[in-house]
Design a protein around this motif. Structure first.
Motif, PDB file in Angstrom:
ATOM      1  N   CYS A   1       0.818  -1.213   0.000  1.00 19.13           N
ATOM      2  CA  CYS A   1       0.000   0.000   0.000  1.00 19.13           C
ATOM      3  C   CYS A   1       0.851   1.261   0.000  1.00 19.13           C
ATOM      4  CB  CYS A   1      -0.889   0.034   1.252  1.00 19.13           C
ATOM      5  SG  CYS A   1      -2.013  -1.354   1.371  1.00 19.13           S
ATOM      6  N   TRP A   2       0.332   2.276  -0.648  1.00 23.02           N
ATOM      7  CA  TRP A   2       0.933   3.599  -0.562  1.00 23.02           C
ATOM      8  C   TRP A   2      -0.163   4.647  -0.691  1.00 23.02           C
ATOM      9  CZ3 TRP A   2       0.692   0.797  -4.972  1.00 23.02           C
ATOM     10  CH2 TRP A   2       0.311   1.446  -6.151  1.00 23.02           C
ATOM     11  N   THR A   3       0.187   5.885  -0.446  1.00 26.50           N
ATOM     12  CA  THR A   3      -0.817   6.950  -0.538  1.00 26.50           C
ATOM     13  C   THR A   3      -0.213   8.160  -1.227  1.00 26.50           C
ATOM     14  OG1 THR A   3      -2.381   8.278   0.756  1.00 26.50           O
ATOM     15  CG2 THR A   3      -0.273   7.840   1.775  1.00 26.50           C
ATOM     16  N   GLU A   4      -1.089   8.926  -1.859  1.00 21.59           N
ATOM     17  CA  GLU A   4      -0.638  10.091  -2.610  1.00 21.59           C
ATOM     18  C   GLU A   4      -1.602  11.253  -2.338  1.00 21.59           C
ATOM     19  OE1 GLU A   4       0.072   9.278  -6.782  1.00 21.59           O
ATOM     20  OE2 GLU A   4      -0.244  11.374  -7.317  1.00 21.59           O
ATOM     21  N   VAL A   5      -1.058  12.468  -2.281  1.00 24.70           N
ATOM     22  CA  VAL A   5      -1.908  13.654  -2.155  1.00 24.70           C
ATOM     23  C   VAL A   5      -2.429  13.983  -3.552  1.00 24.70           C
ATOM     24  CG1 VAL A   5      -2.039  16.087  -1.506  1.00 24.70           C
ATOM     25  CG2 VAL A   5      -0.544  14.524  -0.224  1.00 24.70           C
ATOM     26  N   LYS A   6      -3.747  13.847  -3.738  1.00 30.75           N
ATOM     27  CA  LYS A   6      -4.315  14.092  -5.066  1.00 30.75           C
ATOM     28  C   LYS A   6      -4.657  15.559  -5.261  1.00 30.75           C
ATOM     29  CE  LYS A   6      -5.298  11.278  -7.788  1.00 30.75           C
ATOM     30  NZ  LYS A   6      -4.434  10.592  -8.794  1.00 30.75           N
ATOM     31  N   ASP A   7      -5.145  16.197  -4.185  1.00 25.67           N
ATOM     32  CA  ASP A   7      -5.643  17.554  -4.364  1.00 25.67           C
ATOM     33  C   ASP A   7      -5.727  18.255  -3.015  1.00 25.67           C
ATOM     34  OD1 ASP A   7      -6.618  19.679  -5.846  1.00 25.67           O
ATOM     35  OD2 ASP A   7      -8.703  19.045  -5.703  1.00 25.67           O
ATOM     36  N   TYR A   8      -5.595  19.584  -3.077  1.00 31.07           N
ATOM     37  CA  TYR A   8      -5.852  20.396  -1.884  1.00 31.07           C
ATOM     38  C   TYR A   8      -6.434  21.727  -2.317  1.00 31.07           C
ATOM     39  CZ  TYR A   8      -5.456  23.027   2.377  1.00 31.07           C
ATOM     40  OH  TYR A   8      -5.756  23.786   3.479  1.00 31.07           O
ATOM     41  N   LYS A   9      -7.535  22.084  -1.679  1.00 34.16           N
ATOM     42  CA  LYS A   9      -8.207  23.346  -2.005  1.00 34.16           C
ATOM     43  C   LYS A   9      -8.632  24.013  -0.717  1.00 34.16           C
ATOM     44  CE  LYS A   9     -10.531  22.184  -6.346  1.00 34.16           C
ATOM     45  NZ  LYS A   9     -10.909  20.771  -6.365  1.00 34.16           N
ATOM     46  N   GLU A  10      -8.768  25.329  -0.766  1.00 31.34           N
ATOM     47  CA  GLU A  10      -9.338  26.029   0.378  1.00 31.34           C
ATOM     48  C   GLU A  10     -10.592  26.739  -0.058  1.00 31.34           C
ATOM     49  OE1 GLU A  10      -6.259  28.315   2.310  1.00 31.34           O
ATOM     50  OE2 GLU A  10      -5.304  26.474   3.033  1.00 31.34           O
ATOM     51  N   LYS A  11     -11.564  26.747   0.848  1.00 34.45           N
ATOM     52  CA  LYS A  11     -12.887  27.249   0.497  1.00 34.45           C
ATOM     53  C   LYS A  11     -13.455  27.976   1.710  1.00 34.45           C
ATOM     54  CE  LYS A  11     -16.780  24.523  -0.569  1.00 34.45           C
ATOM     55  NZ  LYS A  11     -17.345  23.293  -1.129  1.00 34.45           N
ATOM     56  N   ALA A  12     -14.080  29.143   1.459  1.00 33.40           N
ATOM     57  CA  ALA A  12     -14.694  29.882   2.572  1.00 33.40           C
ATOM     58  C   ALA A  12     -15.960  29.159   3.010  1.00 33.40           C
ATOM     59  CB  ALA A  12     -15.028  31.301   2.129  1.00 33.40           C
ATOM     60  N   GLY A  13     -16.102  28.939   4.308  1.00 35.39           N
ATOM     61  CA  GLY A  13     -17.288  28.253   4.835  1.00 35.39           C
ATOM     62  C   GLY A  13     -17.886  29.051   5.975  1.00 35.39           C
ATOM     63  N   LYS A  14     -18.894  28.455   6.603  1.00 37.34           N
ATOM     64  CA  LYS A  14     -19.609  29.128   7.690  1.00 37.34           C
ATOM     65  C   LYS A  14     -18.676  29.495   8.847  1.00 37.34           C
ATOM     66  CE  LYS A  14     -22.961  26.092   7.224  1.00 37.34           C
ATOM     67  NZ  LYS A  14     -23.917  25.094   7.652  1.00 37.34           N
ATOM     68  N   SER A  15     -17.759  28.594   9.168  1.00 39.47           N
ATOM     69  CA  SER A  15     -16.905  28.851  10.331  1.00 39.47           C
ATOM     70  C   SER A  15     -15.449  29.069   9.899  1.00 39.47           C
ATOM     71  CB  SER A  15     -17.021  27.706  11.325  1.00 39.47           C
ATOM     72  OG  SER A  15     -16.876  26.484  10.644  1.00 39.47           O
ATOM     73  N   GLY A  16     -15.262  29.949   8.888  1.00 42.42           N
ATOM     74  CA  GLY A  16     -13.911  30.265   8.447  1.00 42.42           C
ATOM     75  C   GLY A  16     -13.520  29.454   7.227  1.00 42.42           C
ATOM     76  N   THR A  17     -12.237  29.510   6.883  1.00 44.75           N
ATOM     77  CA  THR A  17     -11.773  28.835   5.676  1.00 44.75           C
ATOM     78  C   THR A  17     -11.534  27.357   5.948  1.00 44.75           C
ATOM     79  OG1 THR A  17     -10.732  30.878   4.998  1.00 44.75           O
ATOM     80  CG2 THR A  17      -9.980  28.880   3.895  1.00 44.75           C
ATOM     81  N   MET A  18     -12.076  26.516   5.075  1.00 49.60           N
ATOM     82  CA  MET A  18     -11.865  25.083   5.214  1.00 49.60           C
ATOM     83  C   MET A  18     -10.815  24.629   4.215  1.00 49.60           C
ATOM     84  SD  MET A  18     -15.635  23.366   5.332  1.00 49.60           S
ATOM     85  CE  MET A  18     -15.758  23.524   3.551  1.00 49.60           C
ATOM     86  N   GLY A  19      -9.957  23.726   4.652  1.00 50.38           N
ATOM     87  CA  GLY A  19      -9.046  23.056   3.734  1.00 50.38           C
ATOM     88  C   GLY A  19      -9.668  21.726   3.341  1.00 50.38           C
ATOM     89  N   ILE A  20      -9.623  21.430   2.045  1.00 51.81           N
ATOM     90  CA  ILE A  20     -10.193  20.164   1.579  1.00 51.81           C
ATOM     91  C   ILE A  20      -9.070  19.357   0.938  1.00 51.81           C
ATOM     92  CG2 ILE A  20     -11.950  19.095   0.107  1.00 51.81           C
ATOM     93  CD1 ILE A  20     -13.419  21.862   0.291  1.00 51.81           C
TER      94      ILE A  20
END
Lengths: 133, 149
Positions: free
Chosen positions: B96-115
């Motif tokens: 098994c291995w893992t990879e970072v596919k994506d990262y985005k930030e988005k304004a939400g109700k309680s501040g900025t969320m990282g996805i």
């Protein structure tokens, strides 16, 4: 039980309602999965995180939901299992697990699946594609 | 804050689909079906062995991605997708291995969320892909502030 391959759009698998969620359920899942995030097992940690009490692991509920398909492994297997975690599951909640065929197509049966709490709110929702042999 | 991590991956880690671990896991999700836990039922099945439940890959070690130190508390699991070529067999090794596919930030109700989207993969001993596991993790502003501190 009728064969899964004979299910058509609109048909459902037999729904399951779980017994009320207990602390032991979550302790067992923490041990089995290695997910020891304390918001699932320790009241004070859940409160510190701003929750009214400990909550079930989303993956516990997702794991439970898959059992609707377990009787059919001689016919095929779950090829895709996609879930969005929509709501929290608290101690004592009675979760029901549901699957309905949305599409039946060339050896692939697509189900809309969800888990709901006793207030009929979705706690998770997604799709299963069951591939038949 | 994780934009630079996109595309980074961990080294492969060998995991065994252990009989005891599968039994414990199946029991913990209330699904101790013979196909998962009964050796004779497994042998008699079309798989010739017991299999593991589809969410079992949660227990595997996917290795560490350099520079991606996620906190152990406060993360929200938003979405999970498993895709299988075939079921996992009890007793086999999965790499098994893992990879970072994506990262985005988005304004939400309680501040900025990282996805953050992570994609785990598992191959058999021959290097054939058995499954992939995509996980979407939501990192709230409070958690990100805690990480910077």
């Amino acid at each position: 039980m009728s064969a899964i391959a004979e299910k058509q759009a609109g048909d459902t698998l037999e729904a399951v309602t779980l017994p009320p969620v207990s602390r032991l359920d979550l302790i067992k899942y923490a041990g089995a999965s290695g997910d020891y995030n304390p918001i699932h097992t320790i009241d004070e940690e859940a409160e510190k995180a701003g929750l009214p009490g400990i909550i079930a692991h989303g993956m516990w509920t997702m794991g439970n939901l898959a059992k609707l398909f377990t009787p059919y492994y001689e016919e095929g297997f779950i090829e895709t299992y996609q879930i969005r975690f929509r709501g929290m599951v608290f101690l004592g909640d009675e979760v029901s697990l549901n699957a309905e065929v949305s599409e039946q197509n060339e050896g692939k049966i697509t189900f809309d699946v969800n888990a709901k709490n006793q207030k009929e709110e979705d706690v998770l929702k997604g799709k299963v594609v069951f591939k038949t042999y | 804050m994780f934009e630079d991590a996109i595309g980074k991956r961990s080294n492969k880690v060998r995991n065994t689909v252990e009989r005891g671990a599968v039994r414990k896991f199946a029991d913990a999700i209330g699904d101790a079906h013979p196909i998962f836990v009964d050796e004779d039922a497994g042998k008699a099945s079309r798989y010739g062995a017991n299999i593991a439940p589809p969410t079992f890959p949660r227990v595997f070690d996917y290795g560490e991605i350099d520079g991606l130190g996620l906190p152990s508390k406060g993360l929200i699991h938003g979405e999970q997708i498993y895709h299988y070529e075939r079921p996992l067999l009890v007793g086999e090794d999965i790499h098994c291995w893992t990879e970072v596919k994506d990262y985005k930030e988005k304004a939400g109700k309680s501040g900025t969320m990282g996805i953050l989207t992570l994609e785990g993969k598992g191959e058999d001993d021959d290097g054939t892909l058995v499954f992939s596991a995509d996980q979407v993790v939501i990192i709230t502003e409070a958690v990100r502030k805690g990480m910077k501190a």
